[in-house]
Design a protein around this motif. Sequence first.
Motif, PDB file in Angstrom:
ATOM      1  N   ALA A   5       0.097   5.047  -1.370  1.00 17.86           N
ATOM      2  CA  ALA A   5       0.593   3.802  -2.188  1.00 17.86           C
ATOM      3  C   ALA A   5      -0.106   2.739  -1.545  1.00 17.86           C
ATOM      4  CB  ALA A   5       2.094   3.611  -2.177  1.00 17.86           C
ATOM      5  N   ILE A   6      -0.229   2.486  -0.256  1.00 15.42           N
ATOM      6  CA  ILE A   6      -0.633   1.203   0.308  1.00 15.42           C
ATOM      7  C   ILE A   6      -2.133   1.253  -0.088  1.00 15.42           C
ATOM      8  CG2 ILE A   6      -1.087   0.057   2.546  1.00 15.42           C
ATOM      9  CD1 ILE A   6       1.519   1.019   3.492  1.00 15.42           C
ATOM     10  N   VAL A   7      -2.921   2.436   0.278  1.00 21.01           N
ATOM     11  CA  VAL A   7      -4.297   2.443   0.211  1.00 21.01           C
ATOM     12  C   VAL A   7      -4.695   2.275  -1.251  1.00 21.01           C
ATOM     13  CG1 VAL A   7      -6.158   4.046   0.657  1.00 21.01           C
ATOM     14  CG2 VAL A   7      -4.474   4.057   2.453  1.00 21.01           C
ATOM     15  N   GLY A   8      -4.087   2.892  -2.094  1.00 25.45           N
ATOM     16  CA  GLY A   8      -4.311   2.575  -3.455  1.00 25.45           C
ATOM     17  C   GLY A   8      -4.091   1.310  -3.996  1.00 25.45           C
ATOM     18  N   GLN A  20     -11.529   8.866  -5.222  1.00 31.56           N
ATOM     19  CA  GLN A  20     -11.614   9.369  -3.577  1.00 31.56           C
ATOM     20  C   GLN A  20     -10.181   8.999  -2.831  1.00 31.56           C
ATOM     21  OE1 GLN A  20     -13.421   6.941  -5.394  1.00 31.56           O
ATOM     22  NE2 GLN A  20     -15.741   6.591  -4.495  1.00 31.56           N
ATOM     23  N   VAL A  21      -9.489   8.063  -3.196  1.00 30.82           N
ATOM     24  CA  VAL A  21      -8.208   7.998  -2.662  1.00 30.82           C
ATOM     25  C   VAL A  21      -7.159   9.233  -2.720  1.00 30.82           C
ATOM     26  CG1 VAL A  21      -6.131   6.421  -2.542  1.00 30.82           C
ATOM     27  CG2 VAL A  21      -8.345   5.499  -2.590  1.00 30.82           C
ATOM     28  N   VAL A  70     -13.300   6.899   1.863  1.00 37.37           N
ATOM     29  CA  VAL A  70     -12.466   5.722   1.551  1.00 37.37           C
ATOM     30  C   VAL A  70     -12.549   4.736   2.552  1.00 37.37           C
ATOM     31  CG1 VAL A  70      -9.836   5.156   1.326  1.00 37.37           C
ATOM     32  CG2 VAL A  70     -10.602   7.364   0.108  1.00 37.37           C
ATOM     33  N   VAL A  71     -12.473   4.982   3.687  1.00 39.71           N
ATOM     34  CA  VAL A  71     -12.762   3.815   4.783  1.00 39.71           C
ATOM     35  C   VAL A  71     -13.837   3.176   4.577  1.00 39.71           C
ATOM     36  CG1 VAL A  71     -13.003   3.264   7.152  1.00 39.71           C
ATOM     37  CG2 VAL A  71     -11.283   4.895   6.452  1.00 39.71           C
ATOM     38  N   TRP A  72     -15.055   4.024   4.576  1.00 38.73           N
ATOM     39  CA  TRP A  72     -16.349   3.129   4.265  1.00 38.73           C
ATOM     40  C   TRP A  72     -16.556   2.436   2.792  1.00 38.73           C
ATOM     41  CZ3 TRP A  72     -20.401   4.769   0.475  1.00 38.73           C
ATOM     42  CH2 TRP A  72     -21.374   3.946   0.760  1.00 38.73           C
TER      43      TRP A  72
END
Length: 225
Positions: free
Chosen positions: A116-119, A134-135, A188-190
Amino acid sequence: MTHQIIKPPRAAALAALAGLAANALLLAVLAGTAIWAIALLSGGGVTSTADRVCDVLAVGSAAEYGLTLLTAVPVIVWLWRARTNADVIDIPDGWGRPWVIFGWFVPFLNLRVPRAIVGAVWRASAPPGASIWQVNAWWATWLVYLAGVRLSSRLTLAGTGGHIGNVLTLYVPVAVDGVAAAVFGALVVWRLTRFQEDHAVRLAAAVASAPGVHGHALGGEPAPA
């Protein structure tokens, strides 16, 4: 939106990418080693060579566990800084910054909160229309990997050749899925770091062109209108 200049988490991103790449490489090697062990077991049972290969797999699995914990540190640092930047770009909805850390450790919530946070950070940082696949792919493969590791950890590389072969046959897709999770996580990080770098350039240009900003930067008063 405030004109604070954001600081893309480049150093944390590089450390996270290095850790994720190392995880992907180690898991790929372990998957290949497991396939080799399966071939040895099916051809001659529990021979001394097959026994040594299984020992290598046991050590490698322990090393993978330690490497995952080490990689978690830069990943969480990166996500904290990316979440902080998201507050400047466009305040994301959902879970607050403390959950960037706690969300990984609270039982049951750790199955949902990090995604949820990454999204939320992705939606705040990505350009309009950018797909979030990707997430979703990262989180789906990560959950499958966690379930597979938990299941395979209950099984031992001991007993008959047939039993060991069955255990390794289960482990191979788990390791391959772990490779996919590491690759999607790195993507995702990149991409998120690149999105925030683009925002940093635009915000810096906006601040530089704002009336009176040059006077404040030089320690003086802004020129009268």
